[in-house]
Design a protein around this motif. Structure first.
Motif, PDB file in Angstrom:
ATOM      1  N   GLU A  56      -0.899 -24.483  62.776  1.00 63.16           N
ATOM      2  CA  GLU A  56       0.499 -24.174  63.020  1.00 63.16           C
ATOM      3  C   GLU A  56       0.672 -22.614  63.102  1.00 63.16           C
ATOM      4  O   GLU A  56       1.483 -22.251  63.926  1.00 63.16           O
ATOM      5  CB  GLU A  56       1.466 -24.823  61.877  1.00 63.16           C
ATOM      6  CG  GLU A  56       1.579 -26.238  61.838  1.00 63.16           C
ATOM      7  CD  GLU A  56       2.231 -26.848  63.035  1.00 63.16           C
ATOM      8  OE1 GLU A  56       3.233 -26.273  63.240  1.00 63.16           O
ATOM      9  OE2 GLU A  56       1.908 -27.717  63.469  1.00 63.16           O
ATOM     10  N   LEU A  57       0.039 -21.987  62.425  1.00 65.63           N
ATOM     11  CA  LEU A  57       0.206 -20.288  62.591  1.00 65.63           C
ATOM     12  C   LEU A  57      -0.157 -20.087  63.985  1.00 65.63           C
ATOM     13  O   LEU A  57       0.425 -18.998  64.472  1.00 65.63           O
ATOM     14  CB  LEU A  57      -0.588 -19.963  61.554  1.00 65.63           C
ATOM     15  CG  LEU A  57      -0.519 -18.381  61.316  1.00 65.63           C
ATOM     16  CD1 LEU A  57       1.065 -18.004  60.759  1.00 65.63           C
ATOM     17  CD2 LEU A  57      -1.464 -17.561  60.311  1.00 65.63           C
TER      18      LEU A  57
ATOM     19  N   LEU B  67      -6.615 -26.463  57.631  1.00 65.40           N
ATOM     20  CA  LEU B  67      -6.540 -26.561  58.974  1.00 65.40           C
ATOM     21  C   LEU B  67      -5.360 -26.737  59.709  1.00 65.40           C
ATOM     22  O   LEU B  67      -5.107 -25.798  60.905  1.00 65.40           O
ATOM     23  CB  LEU B  67      -7.955 -27.319  59.342  1.00 65.40           C
ATOM     24  CG  LEU B  67      -9.377 -27.067  59.256  1.00 65.40           C
ATOM     25  CD1 LEU B  67     -10.181 -28.268  59.064  1.00 65.40           C
ATOM     26  CD2 LEU B  67      -9.548 -25.874  59.911  1.00 65.40           C
ATOM     27  N   LYS B  68      -4.741 -27.390  59.318  1.00 63.77           N
ATOM     28  CA  LYS B  68      -3.249 -27.684  59.777  1.00 63.77           C
ATOM     29  C   LYS B  68      -2.667 -26.318  59.574  1.00 63.77           C
ATOM     30  O   LYS B  68      -1.810 -26.195  60.593  1.00 63.77           O
ATOM     31  CB  LYS B  68      -2.829 -28.952  58.895  1.00 63.77           C
ATOM     32  CG  LYS B  68      -3.102 -30.116  59.389  1.00 63.77           C
ATOM     33  CD  LYS B  68      -2.475 -31.258  58.655  1.00 63.77           C
ATOM     34  CE  LYS B  68      -3.064 -32.646  59.128  1.00 63.77           C
ATOM     35  NZ  LYS B  68      -2.294 -33.804  58.552  1.00 63.77           N
TER      36      LYS B  68
ATOM     37  N   ILE C 259       1.314 -17.920  69.245  1.00 66.01           N
ATOM     38  CA  ILE C 259       1.196 -18.097  70.942  1.00 66.01           C
ATOM     39  C   ILE C 259       2.479 -18.301  71.413  1.00 66.01           C
ATOM     40  O   ILE C 259       2.769 -17.528  72.401  1.00 66.01           O
ATOM     41  CB  ILE C 259       0.254 -19.348  71.347  1.00 66.01           C
ATOM     42  CG1 ILE C 259      -1.118 -19.011  71.019  1.00 66.01           C
ATOM     43  CG2 ILE C 259       0.382 -19.713  72.732  1.00 66.01           C
ATOM     44  CD1 ILE C 259      -2.326 -20.346  70.893  1.00 66.01           C
ATOM     45  N   LEU C 260       3.393 -19.166  70.565  1.00 66.45           N
ATOM     46  CA  LEU C 260       4.668 -19.214  71.265  1.00 66.45           C
ATOM     47  C   LEU C 260       5.669 -17.824  71.141  1.00 66.45           C
ATOM     48  O   LEU C 260       6.479 -17.584  72.032  1.00 66.45           O
ATOM     49  CB  LEU C 260       5.565 -20.156  70.428  1.00 66.45           C
ATOM     50  CG  LEU C 260       5.102 -21.586  70.499  1.00 66.45           C
ATOM     51  CD1 LEU C 260       5.876 -22.659  69.660  1.00 66.45           C
ATOM     52  CD2 LEU C 260       5.482 -22.081  72.188  1.00 66.45           C
ATOM     53  N   PHE C 261       5.375 -16.981  70.089  1.00 67.84           N
ATOM     54  CA  PHE C 261       5.807 -15.812  69.798  1.00 67.84           C
ATOM     55  C   PHE C 261       5.672 -14.866  71.005  1.00 67.84           C
ATOM     56  O   PHE C 261       6.356 -14.159  71.608  1.00 67.84           O
ATOM     57  CB  PHE C 261       5.595 -15.221  68.438  1.00 67.84           C
ATOM     58  CG  PHE C 261       5.882 -13.491  68.614  1.00 67.84           C
ATOM     59  CD1 PHE C 261       7.247 -13.229  68.319  1.00 67.84           C
ATOM     60  CD2 PHE C 261       4.796 -12.769  68.705  1.00 67.84           C
ATOM     61  CE1 PHE C 261       7.512 -11.788  68.164  1.00 67.84           C
ATOM     62  CE2 PHE C 261       5.243 -11.464  68.539  1.00 67.84           C
ATOM     63  CZ  PHE C 261       6.367 -11.003  68.345  1.00 67.84           C
ATOM     64  N   ILE C 262       4.249 -14.799  71.390  1.00 65.68           N
ATOM     65  CA  ILE C 262       3.803 -14.038  72.207  1.00 65.68           C
ATOM     66  C   ILE C 262       4.312 -14.278  73.693  1.00 65.68           C
ATOM     67  O   ILE C 262       4.665 -13.473  74.535  1.00 65.68           O
ATOM     68  CB  ILE C 262       2.317 -13.808  72.357  1.00 65.68           C
ATOM     69  CG1 ILE C 262       1.615 -13.212  71.176  1.00 65.68           C
ATOM     70  CG2 ILE C 262       1.503 -13.155  73.587  1.00 65.68           C
ATOM     71  CD1 ILE C 262       0.327 -13.192  70.903  1.00 65.68           C
ATOM     72  N   VAL C 263       4.381 -15.683  73.983  1.00 66.74           N
ATOM     73  CA  VAL C 263       4.733 -16.019  75.133  1.00 66.74           C
ATOM     74  C   VAL C 263       6.286 -15.951  75.507  1.00 66.74           C
ATOM     75  O   VAL C 263       6.543 -15.386  76.486  1.00 66.74           O
ATOM     76  CB  VAL C 263       4.325 -17.422  75.486  1.00 66.74           C
ATOM     77  CG1 VAL C 263       5.187 -18.269  76.753  1.00 66.74           C
ATOM     78  CG2 VAL C 263       2.865 -17.683  75.612  1.00 66.74           C
ATOM     79  N   ARG C 264       6.866 -16.071  74.427  1.00 67.04           N
ATOM     80  CA  ARG C 264       8.438 -15.948  74.493  1.00 67.04           C
ATOM     81  C   ARG C 264       8.981 -14.809  74.490  1.00 67.04           C
ATOM     82  O   ARG C 264       9.550 -14.064  75.479  1.00 67.04           O
ATOM     83  CB  ARG C 264       9.053 -16.874  73.428  1.00 67.04           C
ATOM     84  CG  ARG C 264      10.607 -17.064  73.449  1.00 67.04           C
ATOM     85  CD  ARG C 264      11.238 -17.861  72.468  1.00 67.04           C
ATOM     86  NE  ARG C 264      10.586 -17.670  71.268  1.00 67.04           N
ATOM     87  CZ  ARG C 264      10.233 -18.660  70.169  1.00 67.04           C
ATOM     88  NH1 ARG C 264      10.192 -19.857  70.456  1.00 67.04           N
ATOM     89  NH2 ARG C 264       9.980 -18.092  69.066  1.00 67.04           N
ATOM     90  N   ASP C 265       8.570 -13.935  73.217  1.00 66.58           N
ATOM     91  CA  ASP C 265       9.262 -12.606  73.080  1.00 66.58           C
ATOM     92  C   ASP C 265       8.445 -11.365  73.618  1.00 66.58           C
ATOM     93  O   ASP C 265       9.163 -10.566  73.970  1.00 66.58           O
ATOM     94  CB  ASP C 265       9.228 -12.444  71.563  1.00 66.58           C
ATOM     95  CG  ASP C 265       9.807 -13.373  70.946  1.00 66.58           C
ATOM     96  OD1 ASP C 265      10.865 -14.197  71.392  1.00 66.58           O
ATOM     97  OD2 ASP C 265      10.079 -13.502  69.609  1.00 66.58           O
ATOM     98  N   VAL C 266       7.232 -11.745  74.290  1.00 65.72           N
ATOM     99  CA  VAL C 266       6.506 -10.460  74.854  1.00 65.72           C
ATOM    100  C   VAL C 266       6.394 -10.651  76.209  1.00 65.72           C
ATOM    101  O   VAL C 266       6.558  -9.765  77.067  1.00 65.72           O
ATOM    102  CB  VAL C 266       5.042 -10.535  74.092  1.00 65.72           C
ATOM    103  CG1 VAL C 266       4.323  -9.245  74.952  1.00 65.72           C
ATOM    104  CG2 VAL C 266       5.293 -10.182  72.707  1.00 65.72           C
ATOM    105  N   VAL C 267       6.568 -11.793  76.775  1.00 68.29           N
ATOM    106  CA  VAL C 267       6.288 -12.189  78.117  1.00 68.29           C
ATOM    107  C   VAL C 267       7.714 -12.590  78.874  1.00 68.29           C
ATOM    108  O   VAL C 267       8.296 -11.894  79.781  1.00 68.29           O
ATOM    109  CB  VAL C 267       5.209 -13.336  78.519  1.00 68.29           C
ATOM    110  CG1 VAL C 267       5.095 -13.572  79.996  1.00 68.29           C
ATOM    111  CG2 VAL C 267       4.083 -12.697  78.249  1.00 68.29           C
ATOM    112  N   ILE C 268       8.184 -13.657  78.424  1.00 70.69           N
ATOM    113  CA  ILE C 268       9.627 -14.321  79.110  1.00 70.69           C
ATOM    114  C   ILE C 268      10.934 -13.277  79.042  1.00 70.69           C
ATOM    115  O   ILE C 268      11.377 -13.255  79.954  1.00 70.69           O
ATOM    116  CB  ILE C 268       9.804 -15.667  78.659  1.00 70.69           C
ATOM    117  CG1 ILE C 268       8.526 -16.604  79.081  1.00 70.69           C
ATOM    118  CG2 ILE C 268      11.149 -16.328  79.221  1.00 70.69           C
ATOM    119  CD1 ILE C 268       8.727 -18.058  78.548  1.00 70.69           C
TER     120      ILE C 268
END
Length: 83
Positions: free
Chosen positions: A46-47, A41-42, A52-61
């Motif tokens: 983490e995955l 579960l951990k 989510i961080l990849f999508i927000v940072r690399d795809v949006v920002i």
């Protein structure tokens, strides 16, 4: 020649009560299964966070920042040409 002995044997045999190293797993099977599920579960959490961080940072920002830079430089170039 120097007589070399295993240090762990010396330490284990010191004193009246020798040190007994047990290789038996003290956890029950249920505890180990629950621990394995908790680790899974951990890992999944983490995955998911990484994705989510990849999508927000690399795809949006990053594309938004690049578009903003192009828009500002285009506007600046446009105002310099037609002055």
């Amino acid at each position: 020649m120097i007589d070399r002995t295993d240090l762990s044997k010396i330490i284990a045999s010191k004193g009246d009560n020798p040190l007994i190293i047990s290789t038996v797993n003290l956890q029950s099977e249920e505890d180990s299964e629950l621990e394995l599920k908790l680790r899974e579960l951990k890992f999944k959490q983490e995955l998911r966070k990484d994705w989510i961080l990849f999508i927000v940072r690399d795809v949006v920002i990053f594309p938004a920042a690049i578009l903003f830079i192009f828009a500002v430089s285009g506007y600046s170039l446009f105002t310099q040409i037609y002055r």
